[in-house]
Write an enzyme that holds these catalytic residues in place. Structure first.
Site, PDB file in Angstrom:
ATOM      1  N   TYR A   1      -8.536 -25.991   4.145  1.00  0.00           N
ATOM      2  CA  TYR A   1      -7.278 -26.714   3.904  1.00  0.00           C
ATOM      3  C   TYR A   1      -6.440 -25.984   2.841  1.00  0.00           C
ATOM      4  CZ  TYR A   1      -4.177 -30.072   1.628  1.00  0.00           C
ATOM      5  OH  TYR A   1      -3.080 -30.664   1.035  1.00  0.00           O
TER       6      TYR A   1
ATOM      7  N   LYS B   1      -2.680 -23.995   2.888  1.00  0.00           N
ATOM      8  CA  LYS B   1      -1.562 -24.325   1.976  1.00  0.00           C
ATOM      9  C   LYS B   1      -1.053 -23.065   1.282  1.00  0.00           C
ATOM     10  CE  LYS B   1      -0.654 -27.943   2.973  1.00  0.00           C
ATOM     11  NZ  LYS B   1       0.564 -28.745   3.113  1.00  0.00           N
TER      12      LYS B   1
ATOM     13  N   SER C   1       0.060 -27.725  -2.827  1.00  0.00           N
ATOM     14  CA  SER C   1      -0.953 -28.555  -3.479  1.00  0.00           C
ATOM     15  C   SER C   1      -1.585 -27.809  -4.651  1.00  0.00           C
ATOM     16  CB  SER C   1      -2.045 -28.869  -2.446  1.00  0.00           C
ATOM     17  OG  SER C   1      -3.176 -29.411  -3.073  1.00  0.00           O
TER      18      SER C   1
END
Ligand code: NAD
Ligand code: UD1
Length: 352
Positions: free
Chosen positions: A161, A165, A137
């Site tokens: 989050y 990633k 991302s």
């Protein structure tokens, strides 16, 4: 026919990619716990194919399982072997993706995303499958200015989050370095995926309340939410609202097909590529375009800036264009039109 394992294949980006893979002659094994999705997305892929006179149902195999459970993962590799269709590559979408939730439940996010990926890679090694396309991302970047982000820019995620990633990207680098003659790895950094397949049969179907801009715009247009709260009106952007790079989910799906084919046809390597359009759209522009294209009203009001936000986050996509020959074909109007078509036909998404 090549067999591909798609983790998280029932989800938003996964389902669009499964459709593209089937259309392009792959046999796919979908592994999903349905924690944030529904099997209906996969049933609807078959409907789309049938409408186009393609009966490919026998090329789609569904397995319910959780990446946190190594035995579940092994079962799918075994099942493919039993069919004499050993899995050659994995496209790894499965993961939890809410920034807000990750701040409240960091353990679940690290466990699901990081432990889940470690389990997957262990089983891949065991079954001699060393080709993987991973969903990363743009959230991994440290955004310091308004310039287009390129893959060499510094990374420093600001929430759990994003940390998961980036940690997985780093883990994949270690895996590659451990046996560089064997692994083929692509980390694809998506910018802001939006829109839906043109059929209106698959699209984004968040189970909880959406936090991202795009699903909220469609909810407001439907009358399920009263207005959009725009986070900040004084950003250093032309109209004072945040600018992002919205990428049509069908363009993303095509990016996965190209990345997979590239890996399967080239020497072992690790690639990190931005998948974005290179064009920015502000929140106000997005709302205006959505209203004009779909002839609906999207009321909004301004509120304070959201923690962790940046003014402008737009991709430099020249690497993906040159290596994969990937050209995003759809624009923001296509995103607004297809997403609204999906929402009108499925006001509750896949949830009843
Ligand atoms: P999604 O939630 O629609 O899809 C993820 C799928 O993974 C779901 O079907 C879910 O049920 C499944 N899943 C989650 N944890 C699992 C587990 N432990 N075992 C098995 N299945 C599991 O999300 P999406 O938007 O399609 O995103 C796909 C991937 O792309 C994610 O890894 C996400 O982090 C990444 N990504 C998404 C965006 C975005 O804005 N949508 C942006 C950048 C990166
Ligand atoms: C967010 C996440 C990012 C994640 C991405 C895709 C944050 C800080 N970032 O990115 O980690 O990878 O989603 O899942 O959460 N906006 C509003 N009102 C809203 C919602 C959003 O004005 O109710 C604005 C935001 O300030 C931003 C733009 O709309 O300028 C897009 O926001 P969003 O859709 O949440 O995506 P990102 O912030 O880019």
């Amino acid at each position: 026919m090549k067999s591909i394992l798609v983790t998280g294949g029932a989800g938003f980006i996964g389902s669009h990619t499964c459709l593209t893979l089937l259309e392009n002659g792959f046999e796919i094994f979908v592994f999903d716990s349905y924690i944030n999705s529904s099997k209906k997305s996969l049933k609807n892929i078959i409907k789309i194919l049938k409408k186009n006179n393609k009966d490919l149902e026998s090329n789609l195999h569904l397995f319910k399982g959780d990446l946190k459970n190594v035995r579940n993962i092994e079962a799918i590799f075994q099942a493919a072997l039993k069919k004499n269709k050993a899995i050659e590559a994995v496209i790894h979408f499965a993961g939890l993706k809410s920034v807000k939730e990750s701040i409240v439940y960091p353990c679940s996010y690290w466990d699901n995303n990081v432990t889940g990926t470690i389990n997957l890679l262990k089983i891949m090694e065991k079954y001699n499958c060393r080709n993987i396309v991973y969903s990363s991302s743009a959230t991994v970047y440290k955004v310091k200015s308004n310039k287009l982000l390129n893959e060499k820019d510094e990374c420093e995620p600001v929430n759990p989050y994003g940390q998961t990633k980036l940690t997985i990207e780093n883990f994949l680098k270690d895996i590659f370095n451990s046996a560089s003659s064997e692994w083929r790895i692509a980390c694809l950094r998506y910018f802001n995926p939006a829109g839906a397949h043109k059929s209106g049969l698959i699209g984004e179907s968040p189970l909880g309340k959406p936090n991202n801009l795009y699903p909220q715009i469609t909810k407001v247009a439907l009358g399920k939410m009263s207005e959009i709260k725009i986070f900040g009106s004084n950003w250093p952007t032309p109209d004072g609202t945040g600018v992002r790079d919205y990428i049509h989910v069908s363009d993303l799906a095509e990016g996965h097909l190209l990345a997979l084919n590239y890996l399967l046809n080239n020497k072992p390597q690790i690639l990190t590529l931005n998948l974005g359009t290179g064009k920015g759209t502000s929140v106000l522009e997005f709302i205006r375009i959505f209203e004009r294209i779909n002839n609906v009203k999207v009321p909004f009001s301004f509120s304070k800036r959201r923690d962790g936000d940046n003014a402008i986050v737009v991709a430099n996509n020249s690497l993906a264009k040159s290596i994969l020959k990937w050209i995003p074909k759809r624009n923001i109007e296509d995103i607004c039109k297809s997403g609204w078509n999906w929402q009108l036909k499925n006001p509750n998404g896949f949830n009843k």
